[in-house]
Design a protein around this motif. Structure first.
Motif, short mmCIF file in Angstrom:
data_model
loop_
_atom_site.label_atom_id
_atom_site.label_comp_id
_atom_site.label_asym_id
_atom_site.label_seq_id
_atom_site.Cartn_x
_atom_site.Cartn_y
_atom_site.Cartn_z
N THR A 63 31.90 -45.96 23.22
CA THR A 63 32.59 -44.78 23.36
C THR A 63 34.08 -44.95 22.53
O THR A 63 34.61 -43.74 22.35
CB THR A 63 33.11 -44.50 24.89
N PHE A 64 34.62 -45.95 22.57
CA PHE A 64 36.00 -46.25 21.68
C PHE A 64 36.12 -45.65 20.38
O PHE A 64 37.12 -45.06 19.99
CB PHE A 64 36.43 -47.48 21.58
N GLN A 65 34.85 -45.63 19.54
CA GLN A 65 34.96 -45.24 18.25
C GLN A 65 34.70 -43.59 18.43
O GLN A 65 34.77 -43.08 17.25
CB GLN A 65 33.92 -45.99 17.40
N GLY A 66 34.55 -42.96 19.33
CA GLY A 66 34.39 -41.57 19.50
C GLY A 66 35.65 -40.75 19.59
O GLY A 66 35.56 -39.57 20.14
N THR A 67 36.75 -41.41 19.65
CA THR A 67 38.09 -40.69 19.85
C THR A 67 39.06 -40.81 18.84
O THR A 67 40.20 -40.38 18.99
CB THR A 67 38.65 -41.38 21.32
N PHE A 68 38.73 -41.45 17.67
CA PHE A 68 39.82 -41.72 16.77
C PHE A 68 40.27 -40.51 15.93
O PHE A 68 41.06 -40.42 15.15
CB PHE A 68 39.19 -42.66 15.66
N ILE A 69 39.50 -39.17 16.16
CA ILE A 69 39.85 -38.02 15.65
C ILE A 69 41.33 -37.66 16.14
O ILE A 69 41.91 -36.78 15.63
CB ILE A 69 38.89 -36.83 16.04
N PHE A 70 41.85 -38.15 17.44
CA PHE A 70 43.02 -37.81 18.15
C PHE A 70 44.17 -38.29 17.25
O PHE A 70 45.33 -37.47 16.99
CB PHE A 70 43.02 -38.07 19.42
N PRO A 71 44.43 -39.50 17.08
CA PRO A 71 45.68 -40.24 16.47
C PRO A 71 45.99 -39.69 15.16
O PRO A 71 44.99 -39.23 14.36
CB PRO A 71 45.38 -41.73 16.56
N ASN A 72 47.25 -39.61 14.76
CA ASN A 72 47.50 -39.07 13.43
C ASN A 72 48.09 -40.26 12.74
O ASN A 72 48.64 -41.19 13.20
CB ASN A 72 48.65 -37.95 13.68
N PRO A 73 48.35 -40.33 11.16
CA PRO A 73 48.93 -41.47 10.55
C PRO A 73 50.36 -41.71 11.12
O PRO A 73 51.22 -40.83 11.43
CB PRO A 73 48.91 -40.93 9.33
N PRO A 74 50.73 -42.81 11.06
CA PRO A 74 50.25 -44.12 10.60
C PRO A 74 49.37 -44.84 11.62
O PRO A 74 48.82 -45.93 11.34
CB PRO A 74 51.46 -44.89 10.31
N TYR A 75 49.14 -44.08 12.88
CA TYR A 75 48.29 -44.83 13.99
C TYR A 75 46.63 -44.58 13.75
O TYR A 75 45.79 -45.35 14.30
CB TYR A 75 48.68 -44.40 15.24
N TYR A 76 46.30 -43.74 12.84
CA TYR A 76 45.07 -43.30 12.66
C TYR A 76 44.22 -44.39 12.10
O TYR A 76 43.29 -44.71 13.06
CB TYR A 76 44.96 -42.13 11.94
N GLY A 77 44.82 -45.14 11.26
CA GLY A 77 43.85 -46.32 10.63
C GLY A 77 43.75 -47.43 11.45
O GLY A 77 42.85 -48.17 11.52
N TRP A 78 45.00 -47.73 12.16
CA TRP A 78 44.66 -48.78 13.21
C TRP A 78 43.90 -48.50 14.42
O TRP A 78 42.82 -49.44 14.87
CB TRP A 78 46.18 -49.03 13.82
N TYR A 79 44.12 -47.36 14.88
CA TYR A 79 43.22 -47.02 16.11
C TYR A 79 41.85 -47.09 15.55
O TYR A 79 40.60 -47.63 16.35
CB TYR A 79 43.44 -45.46 16.39
N LEU A 80 41.50 -46.41 14.37
CA LEU A 80 39.92 -46.46 13.82
C LEU A 80 39.34 -47.66 13.72
O LEU A 80 38.37 -48.11 13.94
CB LEU A 80 39.85 -45.55 12.69
#
Length: 328
Positions: A63-80
């Protein structure tokens, strides 16, 4: 292919409406499906059964990889990238679960080859996790080289498990596929999910190797691995136990039905005759015996009939009143 390089990337969260909509839909579909399956697993799992616990962990990690659409850069890459660690672990765990479910059908040599090869490919997944982090944080494009080989290190064991199940149903049991689905719709869902998962694996491979291209997949977005993953997990959830145990229960159920049919034509042994007489005399004893001998774990058990099954029929209720009156 683009040469391996540093700081030449600008990988960002999908921004165009078409790409954002497709990626958000795919992630929402995967996350919602996994959460529902996790709840069903918790409701049906048995204590001290390691296989059931592993299935639940597999679903939670996915389930964790199904929510990376929400963060914006620069957190997007780290979260994904962090979510990818749990996702890749879930994929490996799925192969271990498939081994545990298929193990009763395998001889010792085949079983060892299966699990040892699953362990042997783990260095690739370490490289894949690192490449994922470097790519989505715009450091280098190693991920473009490793991603096309993902299915090769992820899915052969699952495809083997699917083929093994179909082959064993045909060879070891007297069920035809259609007859099996009629007797157990749950097994029908399992087989359908297997076919769909393999189909989406094939489409995923065609997509990442650029056989499938066009405006239908904007920004390189690929929803196919998410669909394949959902149907893989569905096969684990719909039947929690190993395949042989589930099929043996179906076989026993079929034999019992055949025995009941023979008894219905008047072919009764002495034990059957005694049970029939006891049932005619004491309906309460017959009801208690039915409850004790029912296989509550069988695939044929319908949870919607639980409340009905636990209610005493009028004849039994009358017998209880007679018993209580006689004891006063």
């Amino acid at each position: 292919m683009v040469p391996l390089s540093r700081r030449v990337l600008d990988i960002q969260k999908p921004s165009d409406p078409k790409g954002l909509t497709l990626e958000a839909w795919a992630q929402g579909y995967m996350t919602g499906s996994l959460i529902i399956m996790a709840c069903i697993t918790v409701a049906n799992m048995r204590r001290k059964v390691m296989l059931h616990k592993l299935i639940l962990i597999e679903l939670i990690f996915g389930t964790f990889q199904g929510t990376f659409i929400f963060p914006n850069p620069p957190y997007y890459g780290w979260y994904l990238s962090v979510g990818a660690i749990f996702l890749n672990t879930s994929w490996t765990l799925h192969n271990v679960i498939a081994w545990m479910k298929n193990k009763p059908f395998l001889n010792r040599k085949a079983s060892l080859i299966y699990i040892c090869t699953v362990i042997a490919v783990q260095p690739y997944w370490i490289i894949e996790i690192v490449a994922n982090f470097l790519y989505f944080n715009n450091i280098n494009n190693l991920f473009q080289y490793t991603r096309p080989y993902e299915a090769l290190f992820r899915d052969p064991w699952w495809i083997f498990t699917c083929c093994s199940l179909f082959w064993n149903i045909k060879r070891r049991y007297e069920f035809g596929i259609i007859e099996l689905i009629r007797v157990s719709p749950r097994f029908g869902i399992l087989l359908m999910a297997m076919v769909l998962s393999v189909s989406f694996i094939i489409v995923d491979v065609l997509s990442v190797t650029h056989v499938i291209e066009g405006s239908g997949l904007p920004d390189g977005i690929n929803p196919f691995w998410k669909l394949a993953f959902v149907f893989k997990c569905l096969t684990d959830t719909v039947i929690l136990d190993d395949f042989k145990t589930a099929l043996d229960r179906l076989k026993q159920y079929r034999l019992e039905r055949m025995g009941s049919a023979v008894s219905g034509f008047g072919v009764l042994d002495s034990n059957d005759e005694r049970r029939r007489k006891k049932r005619d005399v004491d309906p309460l004893a017959a009801w208690d015996q039915q409850v004790k001998t029912r296989d509550w774990g069988s695939p044929q058990f319908d949870i919607e009939r639980l409340e009905f099954e636990l209610q005493r029929p009028p004849a039994v209720a009358g017998a209880e009143r007679v018993r209580s009156a006689s004891t006063v």
